[in-house]
Design an enzyme around this catalytic site. Structure first.
Site, short mmCIF file in Angstrom:
data_model
loop_
_atom_site.label_atom_id
_atom_site.label_comp_id
_atom_site.label_asym_id
_atom_site.label_seq_id
_atom_site.Cartn_x
_atom_site.Cartn_y
_atom_site.Cartn_z
N GLY A 592 0.84 -1.19 0.00
CA GLY A 592 0.00 0.00 0.00
C GLY A 592 0.87 1.23 0.00
N VAL A 598 5.87 4.19 -0.94
CA VAL A 598 5.13 2.95 -1.11
C VAL A 598 5.67 1.91 -0.11
CG1 VAL A 598 4.52 1.12 -2.75
CG2 VAL A 598 4.79 3.48 -3.53
N ASP A 710 -0.88 13.19 13.03
CA ASP A 710 -1.58 12.64 11.85
C ASP A 710 -2.34 11.37 12.25
OD1 ASP A 710 -2.45 12.61 9.29
OD2 ASP A 710 -0.60 11.80 8.42
#
Ligand SMILES: *[C@@H]1O[C@H](CO)[C@@H](O)[C@H](O)[C@H]1NC(C)=O
Ligand SMILES: *[C@@H]1O[C@H](CO)[C@@H](O)[C@H](O)[C@H]1NC(C)=O
Ligand SMILES: *[C@@H]1O[C@H](CO)[C@@H](O)[C@H](O)[C@H]1NC(C)=O
Ligand SMILES: *[C@@H]1O[C@H](CO)[C@@H](O)[C@H](O)[C@H]1NC(C)=O
Ligand SMILES: *[C@@H]1O[C@H](CO)[C@@H](O)[C@H](O)[C@H]1NC(C)=O
Ligand SMILES: *[C@@H]1O[C@H](CO)[C@@H](O)[C@H](O)[C@H]1NC(C)=O
Ligand SMILES: *[C@@H]1O[C@H](CO)[C@@H](O)[C@H](O)[C@H]1NC(C)=O
Ligand SMILES: *[C@@H]1O[C@H](CO)[C@@H](O)[C@H](O)[C@H]1NC(C)=O
Ligand SMILES: *[C@@H]1O[C@H](CO)[C@@H](O)[C@H](O)[C@H]1NC(C)=O
Length: 892
Positions: A592, A598, A710
């Site tokens: 993913g 990546v 985040d």
């Protein structure tokens, strides 16, 4: 919390004229403490009335000061409450007892404030039993600040702590403390401990019963409803049943005054949602003729719990509920209705009602507790926090300890003991070897003498042993030396060839230090020069942002990582790009896309599966985030933070190697795509608890603390057991404790999850993570998209608020749950989520509060689930409570 029986209890504490009994000895296991009894007063003494022996509490507690109630009150109250112990210092002060694990104890505390401090202000504080909360004591409205509480509790270890906890400004105190072991086969319940609420025996007299009227010194309060009639016998009961009732409770009972009416008893609980256990005691007191029957049905809150019940002549039988129940709006109703066969009205001898006190937190590993207490005694350590359970609850962790706390049902273990600069004298205590799970031991800067014991090598998890600055003799034993090869770091004065354990060779030190200082200054200068050169070159050759040389110290193979050496524990963590290509089989299997690159599947020497994130070179901020993440992950370790297996830092090739999380992320499972399974409500709650724990650790558990910045559902990864771990620390920022907030120039994070206040002000604080976590919680509950412009209300908080106003919880909940959840835990979670996502950061709870609340949700959800299962398996609650089934061992 005030007990409606408050006034009655005062009467019990008050003096009463009872014949003084002369007895040889108290029943086995009775502990009766007159708290604050000064050493110059007679201790122990025989208490008038009960004839029990009371002694000073000083052998059971090290802290606190002695107070005395106003002289004029002494004639009103019993002797054991004339003095008291109060606790101006420390947040938690505990009494500790040695008890028998698995035995039921009645623990009774009495309080008479009696204006001992001249403040005329009745205090408020909490009581804990071991690591668990018992109750909040509010003496505000009590006459003379006096009351009494008891709890029936089965200790899970051979230690029992009773703690007084400061909650505000008032000073906790205690007047007397009593422990009474109960018979093994009484008051057996399926969960929690039993807080005293009602303990009535039927009589028209005004006399309370305690010891010796009750062999276990339970306090029985007299009660007779005006619509009842007392019946009794003057015979002596030979059998008082497994509950060992007082004689009079077996020989006296009530029937309804009007024999054709049912007998009704009502009780009101302090809080409508309190869960309770009730115990109803019955014994026939009349000799029935051949043509007479007494038979009745027992109803609790309108439901039959026992049909055609017949009390037996002078043989008590007890009916109780095996599982905790609640009463609608806190009103509990017992009805005894005679059956058609019965010629006589129903009767009742005694009734007890207890409020369930959940005690989910396990005590610390008993062996560790014993050992650390021995160490405390050996060195005469007198630290105010060293009371009660060493590890839990977390806010009362003993100074200098670090514990491994897995979950509430696993006993925590001690992993680090720091006794540096504690004025220790004598030899290294033998007991230390019994701290089986110890990883770090710091005994530095003390006056320890004798040799370094070889048995320290038996501590098989030990990684750090600091012995520096002591007066030890001899050398480091070979067994410990061997452990050094396997990663144990031993710190002592002197060098490896010539260990200097004693103070005698310290004098050489200044010279040595000078040499070291000079040498390191030279090395640092060289390194700085090299760094400046390399950074310049790097800037010229690529767009990657240069790093400040931060805390760089010399290191072989100097590379411009800027990652401080101190944080890199072993070189094993560092991999070359070719090794990365090998483990990912040339980036064969992408998993993913994460922040800045990546992620590929990898395999480390066929031993461990890993996830490898290749930082994309086009990402301008990449290197900075990369550095932040490596620094952070090398520094922090927590079961709910994804751990870093290694990294690759080779000029243009940057990669992060994480542990592999086989169940992808939370978002994946919520979306239900690609065959992802639907998570049950309790699994979701567990994931929420896990991730909250991870964030709590970042906020308060590590130094300096961090803000993740985040938090989102794709950053909550799940392993094969669905344990949640927080990932993607690229945006994290650490800040020193004390600095409340932190202005950051670049707003970072993911739209939808971003704290509106942070967005407005740029002030960064933990509360921004709480906001984002609130959004994740809403996703967990609703499975709605965070922002969806096709919805009437596009943001998930607005949508939830809008639906909440309509009051329909089923439409808020994720339809994939199929209604399989307990609405109480859902409401709590929803309330919590909305609180976290409050636009104003001041109104949001801290992550620690979130953890506590979520854990309670999870416990209540699991409890309800268990009860439902039990109900299903026994077809109905009524059945399981019925008197005649085998599953009802309580009836005797
Ligand atoms: C209760 O059980 C414990 C252990 O199960 C035992 O040690 C104790 O003697 C028992 N007490 C009584 C009164 O039977
Ligand atoms: C109790 O035992 C005594 C002697 O064994 C007997 O006389 C008496 O009737 C018994 N009482 C009851 C209530 O059974
Ligand atoms: C007793 O109760 C019955 C049924 O409720 C009622 O009919 C009767 O009048 C009552 N008797 C007395 C003396 O109150
Ligand atoms: C007697 O019982 C009735 C019914 O439970 C109750 O309403 C009433 O308050 C009780 N009276 C007393 C004095 O407890
Ligand atoms: C039971 O029998 C006795 C005589 O043996 C009699 O006096 C009494 O009234 C009877 N009671 C009932 C309820 O039939
Ligand atoms: C060593 O302990 C003394 C007091 O016991 C303290 O003043 C001193 O700062 C300590 N030194 C270090 C290096 O911790
Ligand atoms: C260590 O534990 C063992 C076994 O539990 C015990 O026999 C021994 O007395 C303990 N040693 C010390 C010094 O506490
Ligand atoms: C070892 O103890 C000394 C003295 O207290 C201290 O200065 C030093 O930082 C300690 N080392 C480690 C690695 O904890
Ligand atoms: C150090 O140990 C040796 C023997 O092990 C002993 O003879 C000597 O007196 C000790 N010295 C001190 C200062 O304790």
């Amino acid at each position: 919390m005030e007990s409606p029986h408050g006034l009655l209890l005062v009467a019990l504490i008050a003096t009463s004229a009872i014949i003084h009994l002369v007895r040889a000895q108290d029943p086995e296991g009775f502990i009766s403490l007159d708290c604050g009894l000064p050493p110059n007063e007679v201790s122990p003494y025989i208490h008038p009335g009960s004839g029990l022996t009371y002694s000073s509490d000083s052998a059971f507690i090290q802290s606190g000061k002695i107070g005395r109630i106003e002289k004029k009150l002494e004639e009103t109250y019993k002797k054991m409450v004339w003095t008291l112990r109060y606790f101006p210092d420390g947040k938690r002060n505990c009494y500790s007892f040695n008890v028998k694990q698995g035995t039921n104890y009645l623990i009774r505390v009495r309080f008479v404030y009696g204006n001992y401090d001249g403040d005329n202000n009745n205090p408020i504080f909490d009581l804990h039993i071991g690591p668990n909360f018992w109750l909040s004591m509010d003496l505000g409205d009590m006459k003379d600040g006096s009351t009494l509480e008891d709890i029936i509790h089965t200790p899970r270890s051979n230690f029992l702590d009773v703690c007084l906890v400061k909650t505000g400004t008032s000073t906790p105190f205690i007047s007397s403390l009593e422990l009474r072991p109960l018979p093994n086969n009484s008051y057996i319940t399926t969960s929690g401990s039993l807080r005293f609420w009602t303990r009535y025996y039927i009589t028209d007299s005004k006399a309370f019963i305690t010891y010796p009227g009750d062999a276990y010194d339970r306090l029985w309060i007299p009660y007779l409803n005006s619509t009842w009639k007392k019946i009794s016998t003057t015979l002596k009961a030979n059998n008082t049943g497994s509950f060992n009732l007082p004689q009079v409770a077996v020989t006296t009972a009530a029937t309804p005054a009007n024999a054709s009416e049912p007998l009704i008893y009502t009780d009101f609980l302090p809080f409508p949602n309190d869960k309770i256990f009730f115990f109803l005691h019955f014994s026939e007191v009349q000799v029935l003729g051949a043509n007479e029957t007494r038979e009745f049905d027992i109803f609790w809150n309108g439901k039959v719990i026992s049909e055609s019940f017949r009390p037996i002549y002078m043989q008590p039988k007890t009916v109780y509920n095996p599982y905790p129940v609640t009463c609608e709006e806190g009103k509990c109703v017992l009805e005894l209705k005679k059956t058609r066969r019965s010629t006589l009205p129903p009767l009742l001898n005694a009734i007890e009602i207890y409020i369930v006190v959940d005690t989910p937190q396990s005590e610390t590993n008993e062996n560790d507790v014993l050992t650390v207490r021995n160490i405390k005694a050996t060195y005469g350590l007198n630290r105010i926090t060293w009371q009660g359970d060493p590890c839990v609850p977390k806010q009362f962790l003993w100074d200098g300890l670090i514990c491994n706390i897995v979950d509430t049902s696993t006993p925590p273990t001690i992993t680090s003991l720091n006794l540096a600069s504690s004025g220790l004298t004598g030899t290294i205590a033998d007991g230390i070897q019994n701290l089986t799970y110890l990883e770090k031991l710091d005994l530095s800067n003390n006056s320890l003498t004798g040799v370094v014991p070889e048995y320290l090598a038996n501590l098989k998890f030990l990684t750090l042993l600091n012995l520096s600055n002591n007066n030890l003799n001899g050398s480091i034993p070979q067994a410990l030396r061997d452990r050094e090869k396997k990663g144990l770091k031993i710190i002592f004065d002197g060098d490896d060839k010539k260990p200097c354990l004693s103070g005698s060779c310290k004098k050489k030190f200044p010279v040595l230090i000078l040499i070291v200082v000079v040498a390191s200054v030279i090395v640092v200068i060289i390194v700085v020069l090299v760094l400046v050169f390399v950074i310049k070159k790097r800037n010229a050759s690529s767009n990657v942002e240069a790093l400040p040389p931060s805390s760089t110290t010399p290191r072989e193979n100097v590379t411009p990582t800027g990652i401080s050496d101190s944080s890199i524990k072993t070189k094993k963590k560092r991999f070359s790009y070719s090794e990365v290509m090998e483990m990912t089989k040339n980036l064969q299997r992408p998993l993913g896309e994460g922040g800045f690159g990546v992620v590929y599947h990898g395999d480390l020497n066929g031993l461990q599966q890993v996830a490898v994130k290749i930082i994309s070179q086009s990402s301008a901020q990449g290197y900075k985030e990369f550095k932040a993440e490596v620094e952070l992950l090398l520094r922090v370790h927590h079961i709910n933070l994804v751990s870093l297996v290694g990294y690759c830092d080779e000029r243009d090739h940057l990669a992060l190697i994480y542990e592999y999380m086989s169940n992808v992320d939370l978002k994946h499972h919520l979306s239900g795509k690609h065959g992802a399974s639907v998570l049950s409500w309790s699994t979701r709650l567990r994931i929420a608890v896990d991730s909250a724990l991870g964030l709590e650790y970042l906020h308060i558990g590590c130094r300096p603390s961090m803000v993740h910045r985040d938090v989102k559902s794709t950053n909550i990864l799940l392993d094969e057991k669905f344990t949640a771990k927080i990932a993607d620390f690229g945006l994290s920022r650490s800040f020193q404790l004390g600095e409340e907030s932190h202005v950051s120039t670049v707003i970072a994070g993911t739209p939808g999850y971003l704290d509106p206040e942070y967005y407005r002000t740029g002030r960064l604080a933990e509360m921004s993570d709480v906001y984002s976590f609130g959004i994740v919680l809403l996703e967990i509950i609703t499975n709605q998209r965070v922002t969806d412009h096709t919805r009437e209300k596009s943001h998930i908080t607005e949508w939830t608020a809008f639906m909440l106003n309509r009051g329909d919880i089923t439409r808020i909940m994720d339809p994939k749950l199929n209604g399989e959840y307990n609405s109480r835990s859902v409401w709590r979670a929803l309330e919590l989520a909305m609180l976290c996502a409050n636009p104003s950061s001041g109104k949001r709870p801290s992550m620690s509060q979130v953890v506590v609340e979520l854990k309670e949700c999870l416990i209540s959800e699991n409890l309800m689930k268990r009860q439902n299962q039990d109900m299903d398996s026994q077809s109905s609650l009524e059945m399981s409570m019925s008197f005649d089934t085998k599953d009802f061992p309580s009836a005797r």
